[in-house]
Design a protein around this motif. Sequence first.
Motif, PDB file in Angstrom:
ATOM      1  N   ASP A  95       0.819  -1.226   0.096  1.00  0.00           N
ATOM      2  CA  ASP A  95      -0.022   0.017  -0.025  1.00  0.00           C
ATOM      3  C   ASP A  95       0.846   1.158  -0.066  1.00  0.00           C
ATOM      4  OD1 ASP A  95      -1.585   2.088   1.874  1.00  0.00           O
ATOM      5  OD2 ASP A  95      -2.985   0.765   0.786  1.00  0.00           O
ATOM      6  N   PRO A  96       0.521   2.205  -0.647  1.00  0.00           N
ATOM      7  CA  PRO A  96       1.400   3.483  -0.764  1.00  0.00           C
ATOM      8  C   PRO A  96       1.836   3.977   0.790  1.00  0.00           C
ATOM      9  CG  PRO A  96      -0.198   3.736  -2.267  1.00  0.00           C
ATOM     10  CD  PRO A  96      -0.602   2.373  -1.446  1.00  0.00           C
ATOM     11  N   SER A  97       0.990   3.739   1.740  1.00  0.00           N
ATOM     12  CA  SER A  97       1.407   4.076   3.096  1.00  0.00           C
ATOM     13  C   SER A  97       2.327   3.426   3.664  1.00  0.00           C
ATOM     14  CB  SER A  97       0.238   4.277   3.947  1.00  0.00           C
ATOM     15  OG  SER A  97      -0.351   2.835   4.259  1.00  0.00           O
ATOM     16  N   GLU A  98       2.601   2.322   3.017  1.00  0.00           N
ATOM     17  CA  GLU A  98       3.785   1.368   3.636  1.00  0.00           C
ATOM     18  C   GLU A  98       5.279   1.368   2.852  1.00  0.00           C
ATOM     19  OE1 GLU A  98       1.019  -2.710   4.807  1.00  0.00           O
ATOM     20  OE2 GLU A  98       1.337  -2.173   2.767  1.00  0.00           O
ATOM     21  N   ARG A  99       5.295   2.182   1.856  1.00  0.00           N
ATOM     22  CA  ARG A  99       6.304   2.372   0.794  1.00  0.00           C
ATOM     23  C   ARG A  99       7.423   3.567   1.573  1.00  0.00           C
ATOM     24  NH1 ARG A  99       2.951   2.951  -4.599  1.00  0.00           N
ATOM     25  NH2 ARG A  99       1.906   0.792  -4.412  1.00  0.00           N
ATOM     26  N   SER A 100       7.659   3.334   2.750  1.00  0.00           N
ATOM     27  CA  SER A 100       8.650   4.417   3.187  1.00  0.00           C
ATOM     28  C   SER A 100       9.585   3.596   4.290  1.00  0.00           C
ATOM     29  CB  SER A 100       7.926   5.452   3.766  1.00  0.00           C
ATOM     30  OG  SER A 100       7.205   5.229   5.078  1.00  0.00           O
TER      31      SER A 100
END
Length: 70
Positions: free
Chosen positions: A41-46
């Motif tokens: 998920d985009p929120s998990e890409r850091s």
Amino acid sequence: MKPEMEFDKAAQRLRTQPDVPQDPKVMEHVADLLGCLAMLDPSERSGDKCGWCGSNHVLDIARAVNGGHR
């Protein structure tokens, strides 16, 4: 070598020698990163570690560009 130095060295190498063929390991690490990004998920890409596989893809890529030196 500190990760920041690895990143800087790899970026300089890619900018100043864009036509130099890269080691196949570089492309393997890029493919791993892109494959994991597709699963997250985009929120998990850091962060430093991949939320999908636990690797530090960016550092792996930098080290491969730098010839695998640590």
